[in-house]
Write an enzyme that holds these catalytic residues in place. Sequence first.
Site, PDB file in Angstrom:
ATOM      1  N   TYR A 138       0.896  -1.162   0.000  1.00 17.44           N
ATOM      2  CA  TYR A 138       0.000   0.000   0.000  1.00 17.44           C
ATOM      3  C   TYR A 138       0.929   1.204   0.000  1.00 17.44           C
ATOM      4  CZ  TYR A 138      -4.171   2.576   1.798  1.00 17.44           C
ATOM      5  OH  TYR A 138      -5.253   3.419   1.988  1.00 17.44           O
ATOM      6  N   HIS A 143      -2.280   7.643  -3.183  1.00 22.20           N
ATOM      7  CA  HIS A 143      -3.427   6.745  -3.034  1.00 22.20           C
ATOM      8  C   HIS A 143      -3.853   6.647  -1.564  1.00 22.20           C
ATOM      9  CE1 HIS A 143      -6.098   3.330  -3.440  1.00 22.20           C
ATOM     10  NE2 HIS A 143      -5.375   2.651  -2.571  1.00 22.20           N
ATOM     11  N   ARG A 152     -11.675   8.879   6.241  1.00 20.56           N
ATOM     12  CA  ARG A 152     -11.345   9.331   7.597  1.00 20.56           C
ATOM     13  C   ARG A 152     -11.221  10.834   7.589  1.00 20.56           C
ATOM     14  NH1 ARG A 152      -7.979   4.836   7.330  1.00 20.56           N
ATOM     15  NH2 ARG A 152      -6.252   6.138   6.656  1.00 20.56           N
TER      16      ARG A 152
END
Length: 426
Positions: A138, A143, A152
Site C-alpha cells: 500500500y 493513493h 477518515r
Amino acid sequence: MSEIKANDPMLRSWVHVPEGSDFPIQNLPFGIFRTESQFPHVCCAIGEQLIDLKALHVMGYLENLPFTLEDMVSPTLNRCMRHGKQAMRDLRNRVSKLLRSDQPDLRDKEHHVRQVLFRQDEVQMLLPIAIGDYTDFYSSEDHARNVGTMFRDPAKALLPNWKHLPVGYHGRSSSIVISGTPVHRPMGQMNASDETMPTFGPTKQLDFELEMAFITFDGKPLGQRISTAEADDYIFGMLLFNDWSARDIQRWEYVPLGPFLAKNFASTVSPWLVTLDALEPFRVPGPTQEPEVLPYLKYQGMKNFDIHLQVAIQPEHAVETVVSNSNYRHMYWNMTQQLAHHTVNGCNIRCGDMMASGTISGPHEGSFGSMLEIAWKGTKPVIMNDGSQRTFIQDGDTVSIRGYAEMNGIRIGFGECSGRVLPALP
Ligand code: CA
C-alpha cells in the site's frame, strides 16, 4: 554486478520491430506460450513475435548455460528461475546475441528461424509464474492520502505508521489470472449504513486497482533477513497487475483485519515478465522520505523506476476511454524497502512469490489509480467517449492497464493487462 550486454541502446535485431513496439531487442521479457499443437514453452518477446527457447535449446543455441530441456518445456518460468539471477541474465544475454542484426548464427539459418519465431497474435500466452505467496503493499502516498481523506479525517489521512513502514497484507494467489481472462462480478455481503442488516448480492462497486508487481527468486533460509542493499539480487522482474476490488464488500468486511473477499475473487497480470535488468536504464531517485526511516529501511542509490502507466475502460461495443495516466515513480516505498521490510522478522521468500505495489496514484486528478479515487467515491462520474458515465465498472466493460519505460527512442514495454467483466454467476 556483471555486464548486462542485452541493454546496449545501439543494438538492433534482424527480427523486424515496429516503431513504438513494447518489445525491442533491449527488452526481451520472458513468458510462457502455447500453440494448438504444442505443450507450453518458455519464450522471449521480440517485436510482434516471440522466440521459442525450447526450440533454441533443441537446436543447441543455449549450450554452456545451466538450463535443461525440461526447464524450457514447462508451464511456468519457475524451473528456469531456480537457476538464479545470474543464469537468467546469461540466458537473456544469449537470446539478445542470437537476435542481433550483426550476428549470423541464427539469422542466416532460415530453416531454424522458421521453427523458433511465432507471431504473438497466433499463440496463447499463459500465466508465466506458478505464483507462490502473494503480498499486496500500500505504498503510494497519493493513493493512501486519497483513501484516508475519503474515509477518515482529511487532517489524519495517513495512519501514524504509514511513513515508518511499507504497509502490506498477505493476499491470495489461486485467483490470479492471465490477461484476457474474463472476471465474473463477485457476490458478497454489503451494508451501506453499518446499522441495518447486511444484504447479499453482486457488488455494485466493482473497481480496478492500477498496480505493478515484482517476482522473486528463492530468498534466504527462514529466520534470515534480506537487506535493502541485497534486495535487487532477489528480484527477477515486474508485471502489470490489476487488483480487482469490490468497494461495497470491502467497506463492510475489512474492519478490523483488512481485505478479504473484496479482493480475492480475481486479480489480473500481464503475460510478460520484464526483467529488472531491462529496467536498469530507467532508475530514478525516490521521493524524500520524511520523517527519517529506521536504519533497516534506509537504502543507497536509485531504487524507483520511471514507468508510464495507463488505464483504459472499453464498454461493450464501444471505443475505449483512458481514465488514468500515472507513473510507477510516484511510489513512496520502493521494492528494496518492501522486500527488506517483508523479511525483517525472518519471513522467507521463495522462487515465484509475487509482491504487488498497491494502487499507484499520482498527485493530480487524471493520475489516480482506481475508480474509487477517479470518481471520488461516486460523486464525480467519468464521462466516457461513448457518452455513458462510470463511477465504477459495469458488466461488459474491459479494463486494460498498459505500461512502458522510454528513453532515447527505446521503449521497454509490458504489453497489456486486461480483463472483461461478466455478470455475476447465479
Ligand atoms: Ca491492492
